[in-house]
Design an enzyme around this catalytic site. Structure first.
Site, PDB file in Angstrom:
ATOM      1  N   GLU A  78      54.245  45.247  44.443  1.00  0.00           N
ATOM      2  CA  GLU A  78      54.175  46.562  43.649  1.00  0.00           C
ATOM      3  C   GLU A  78      53.944  47.562  44.774  1.00  0.00           C
ATOM      4  O   GLU A  78      53.448  48.737  44.463  1.00  0.00           O
ATOM      5  CB  GLU A  78      52.836  46.565  42.735  1.00  0.00           C
ATOM      6  CG  GLU A  78      51.562  45.917  42.944  1.00  0.00           C
ATOM      7  CD  GLU A  78      50.426  46.155  42.404  1.00  0.00           C
ATOM      8  OE1 GLU A  78      50.279  47.201  41.750  1.00  0.00           O
ATOM      9  OE2 GLU A  78      49.595  45.146  42.039  1.00  0.00           O
ATOM     10  N   CYS A 114      50.186  43.190  39.680  1.00  0.00           N
ATOM     11  CA  CYS A 114      49.852  41.906  40.586  1.00  0.00           C
ATOM     12  C   CYS A 114      49.991  40.716  39.996  1.00  0.00           C
ATOM     13  O   CYS A 114      49.817  39.533  40.536  1.00  0.00           O
ATOM     14  CB  CYS A 114      48.050  42.012  40.658  1.00  0.00           C
ATOM     15  SG  CYS A 114      47.310  43.500  41.405  1.00  0.00           S
ATOM     16  N   HIS A 137      42.907  35.792  39.746  1.00  0.00           N
ATOM     17  CA  HIS A 137      43.428  36.979  40.427  1.00  0.00           C
ATOM     18  C   HIS A 137      42.144  37.717  40.902  1.00  0.00           C
ATOM     19  O   HIS A 137      41.088  37.739  40.064  1.00  0.00           O
ATOM     20  CB  HIS A 137      44.028  38.005  39.398  1.00  0.00           C
ATOM     21  CG  HIS A 137      44.279  39.057  40.146  1.00  0.00           C
ATOM     22  ND1 HIS A 137      44.927  39.323  41.212  1.00  0.00           N
ATOM     23  CD2 HIS A 137      44.231  40.170  39.340  1.00  0.00           C
ATOM     24  CE1 HIS A 137      45.142  40.992  41.483  1.00  0.00           C
ATOM     25  NE2 HIS A 137      44.458  41.534  40.513  1.00  0.00           N
TER      26      HIS A 137
HETATM   27  N1  COA Z   1      23.577  47.410  43.589  1.00  0.00           N
HETATM   28  C1  COA Z   1      24.314  46.647  42.890  1.00  0.00           C
HETATM   29  N2  COA Z   1      25.267  46.577  42.114  1.00  0.00           N
HETATM   30  C2  COA Z   1      25.505  47.879  41.799  1.00  0.00           C
HETATM   31  C3  COA Z   1      24.760  49.099  42.609  1.00  0.00           C
HETATM   32  C4  COA Z   1      23.834  48.763  43.452  1.00  0.00           C
HETATM   33  N3  COA Z   1      23.243  49.613  44.136  1.00  0.00           N
HETATM   34  N4  COA Z   1      25.509  50.331  42.254  1.00  0.00           N
HETATM   35  C5  COA Z   1      26.375  49.896  40.998  1.00  0.00           C
HETATM   36  N5  COA Z   1      26.707  48.443  40.964  1.00  0.00           N
HETATM   37  C6  COA Z   1      27.545  47.641  40.066  1.00  0.00           C
HETATM   38  C7  COA Z   1      27.532  48.341  38.903  1.00  0.00           C
HETATM   39  O1  COA Z   1      26.532  48.010  37.994  1.00  0.00           O
HETATM   40  C8  COA Z   1      28.730  47.640  38.400  1.00  0.00           C
HETATM   41  O2  COA Z   1      28.590  46.457  37.924  1.00  0.00           O
HETATM   42  P1  COA Z   1      29.280  45.851  36.663  1.00  0.00           P
HETATM   43  O3  COA Z   1      30.712  45.992  36.584  1.00  0.00           O
HETATM   44  O4  COA Z   1      28.863  44.434  36.670  1.00  0.00           O
HETATM   45  O5  COA Z   1      28.575  46.734  35.767  1.00  0.00           O
HETATM   46  C9  COA Z   1      29.632  47.529  39.774  1.00  0.00           C
HETATM   47  O6  COA Z   1      28.484  47.792  40.936  1.00  0.00           O
HETATM   48  C10 COA Z   1      30.688  48.766  39.937  1.00  0.00           C
HETATM   49  O7  COA Z   1      30.082  49.760  39.515  1.00  0.00           O
HETATM   50  P2  COA Z   1      30.877  50.909  38.685  1.00  0.00           P
HETATM   51  O8  COA Z   1      29.844  52.210  38.382  1.00  0.00           O
HETATM   52  O9  COA Z   1      31.820  50.507  37.581  1.00  0.00           O
HETATM   53  O10 COA Z   1      31.920  51.389  39.747  1.00  0.00           O
HETATM   54  P3  COA Z   1      33.215  52.506  39.923  1.00  0.00           P
HETATM   55  O11 COA Z   1      33.039  53.181  38.741  1.00  0.00           O
HETATM   56  O12 COA Z   1      32.909  52.990  41.270  1.00  0.00           O
HETATM   57  O13 COA Z   1      34.514  51.585  39.495  1.00  0.00           O
HETATM   58  C11 COA Z   1      36.072  50.131  39.932  1.00  0.00           C
HETATM   59  C12 COA Z   1      34.650  50.281  40.244  1.00  0.00           C
HETATM   60  C13 COA Z   1      36.350  48.473  40.254  1.00  0.00           C
HETATM   61  C14 COA Z   1      36.636  50.066  38.598  1.00  0.00           C
HETATM   62  C15 COA Z   1      36.905  51.008  40.793  1.00  0.00           C
HETATM   63  O14 COA Z   1      36.662  50.585  42.077  1.00  0.00           O
HETATM   64  C16 COA Z   1      38.507  50.627  40.549  1.00  0.00           C
HETATM   65  O15 COA Z   1      38.928  51.552  39.805  1.00  0.00           O
HETATM   66  N6  COA Z   1      39.303  49.975  41.319  1.00  0.00           N
HETATM   67  C17 COA Z   1      40.547  49.746  41.051  1.00  0.00           C
HETATM   68  C18 COA Z   1      40.983  48.973  39.718  1.00  0.00           C
HETATM   69  C19 COA Z   1      40.726  47.555  39.637  1.00  0.00           C
HETATM   70  O16 COA Z   1      40.513  46.920  40.670  1.00  0.00           O
HETATM   71  N7  COA Z   1      40.788  47.116  38.446  1.00  0.00           N
HETATM   72  C20 COA Z   1      40.350  45.696  38.281  1.00  0.00           C
HETATM   73  C21 COA Z   1      41.176  45.035  37.144  1.00  0.00           C
HETATM   74  S1  COA Z   1      42.709  44.632  37.943  1.00  0.00           S
END
Ligand code: COA
Length: 389
Positions: free
Chosen positions: A79, A111, A233
């Protein structure tokens, strides 16, 4: 008749950034990246490694001269296409010196694309017992500096030779795919970075997994106890664990729960230090499982492939006796260990240079092993590759 993965290898760029350092630079608690997302290091792409050179580097070590004569189809799943018309498979076919009477093309569905490539290869080989197919998954996962997706970037390629009487994994005719039109992650033509609905993407992944797995279990009368391990994945290691947790209910015995949880840890060992490699993530996870976990010939492995947009697929495979003899664990560990750490400032420079195609070959090739392919220059919009001398 058995058809499956005869050889399997990966390549990752020789640079990484530490996730705790990145978190600090972004003013985030490091545990969010290390535990919440589950990533410790992230591979960083130099300009000199694009999907073509990474794909060729993943394939080169596993191809014998005989393989180059036997391969009649090269499929690249990506991709991160560098061209909307010309397929990177054609350039990789050239770099590797594969015999000319071959089909070469690229496949796309976020992916997921390496999985239909493998399934297509399997069906293609049924009436061609002497031929082989080279499937390559190659990607540079980039969301942008300071973006929400930044901690889930990475880069790398996985190469697989599909053949009759495979040495590593026999693929079964049991796959179940699930498609749903959802805008969880997409990259409109012309955009450098993808657009992501973060929360939706996590929910869509889990839903796709549950739909695929439940239908698979129903159609084939299977339960979790039938599998020695499951591979997912892995956009980030926490993601697959969430999907696994969602089906590890009371109906699975304690033994099964413990076995699949332990297996998942081994299956994400490499991914935790590489980051997301998009199309190759499931297959990097498979290599990680096979090289870091105690398994035996005859064991059944379940695999879940996911591509945003979205398509999910659950399928299974059986390990071949002595599969360990066909994996280069030492070389893989050395590739991970010998990478150069970049400070956050250096990572940002690399990142911007990649976007602007500003070559700094001297710095980049210093740590690239001799004989590896790299992108040397782009002139008149033509990409020229060479090997490190
Ligand atoms: N200690 C431990 N865990 C913590 C923390 C800390 N201090 N602060 C936050 N977290 C946890 C959150 O609780 C969350 O866990 P959960 O999903 O079990 O609830 C996790 O860390 C991620 O936090 P979140 O607030 O959801 O992060 P974000 O809004 O920054 O976004 C993604 C995370 C993955 C959505 C973002 O990185 C993204 O868009 N990635 C690309 C898309 C992707 O990979 N999608 C997956 C499907 S293909």
């Amino acid at each position: 008749m058995t058809i499956g993965i005869d050889q399997l290898n990966f390549y990752i760029p020789n640079f990484y950034v530490d996730m705790a350092e990145l978190a600090e630079a972004r003013g985030v608690d490091p545990n969010k990246f290390l535990i919440g997302i589950g990533q410790s290091q992230m591979a960083v792409s130099p300009v000199s490694q694009d999907i073509v050179s990474m794909g060729a580097n993943a394939a080169q070590p596993i191809l014998s001269e005989q393989d180059k004569k036997d391969i009649t189809m090269v499929i690249v799943a990506t991709e991160s296409a560098i061209d909307s018309a010309k397929a990177s498979a054609v350039q990789i076919h050239h770099l590797l010196g594969i015999q000319p009477f071959a089909r070469c093309f690229e496949m796309k569905e976020a992916c997921y694309a390496a999985t239909p490539a493998i399934q297509l290869a399997k069906d293609y080989l049924v009436p061609r017992p002497k031929e082989k197919v080279l499937v390559i998954a190659s990607d540079t996962a980039r969301y942008g500096l300071n973006s929400g997706g930044e901690p889930t970037q990475g880069a790398g390629a996985v190469a697989m030779v599909i053949s009759h009487n495979p040495s590593i994994l026999e693929l079964h005719d049991d796959s179940v795919a699930y498609t749903e039109d959802v805008y969880d992650f997409w990259r409109p033509s012309g955009e450098i970075y993808p657009l992501v609905a973060g929360k939706l993407s996590k929910d869509a992944y889990i839903k796709s997994f549950q739909e695929s797995w439940n239908e698979y279990a129903k159609r084939h009368h299977k339960s979790l106890s039938d599998f020695a391990a499951l591979c997912f994945h892995v956009p980030f290691t926490k993601m697959g664990q969430k999907a696994l947790d969602s089906i590890l209910t009371d109906s699975a015995s304690e033994d099964t729960q413990a076995r699949l949880n332990e297996g998942y840890k081994s299956a994400t060992d490499y991914n935790r230090y590489v980051g997301n490699v998009y199309t190759g993530s499931l297959y990097l996870s498979l290599i990680s499982l096979l090289e870091n976990h105690k398994l035996n010939g005859g064991d059944n492995i379940g695999l879940f492939s996911y591509g945003s947009g979205s398509v999910g697929e659950f399928f299974s495979a059986t390990l071949v006796d002595n599969y360990q003899d066909h994996l280069d664990v030492k070389a893989h560990k050395a590739m991970l260990d010998n990478r150069k750490a970049l400070s956050v400032e250096e990572y940002e420079k690399f990142f911007n240079r990649f976007d602007n195609l500003e070559f700094d070959t001297e710095t980049e090739l210093e740590v690239e092993p001799k004989g590896n392919f790299y992108l040397k220059e782009i002139s008149d919009n033509i990409r020229y590759y060479d090997t490190v001398k």
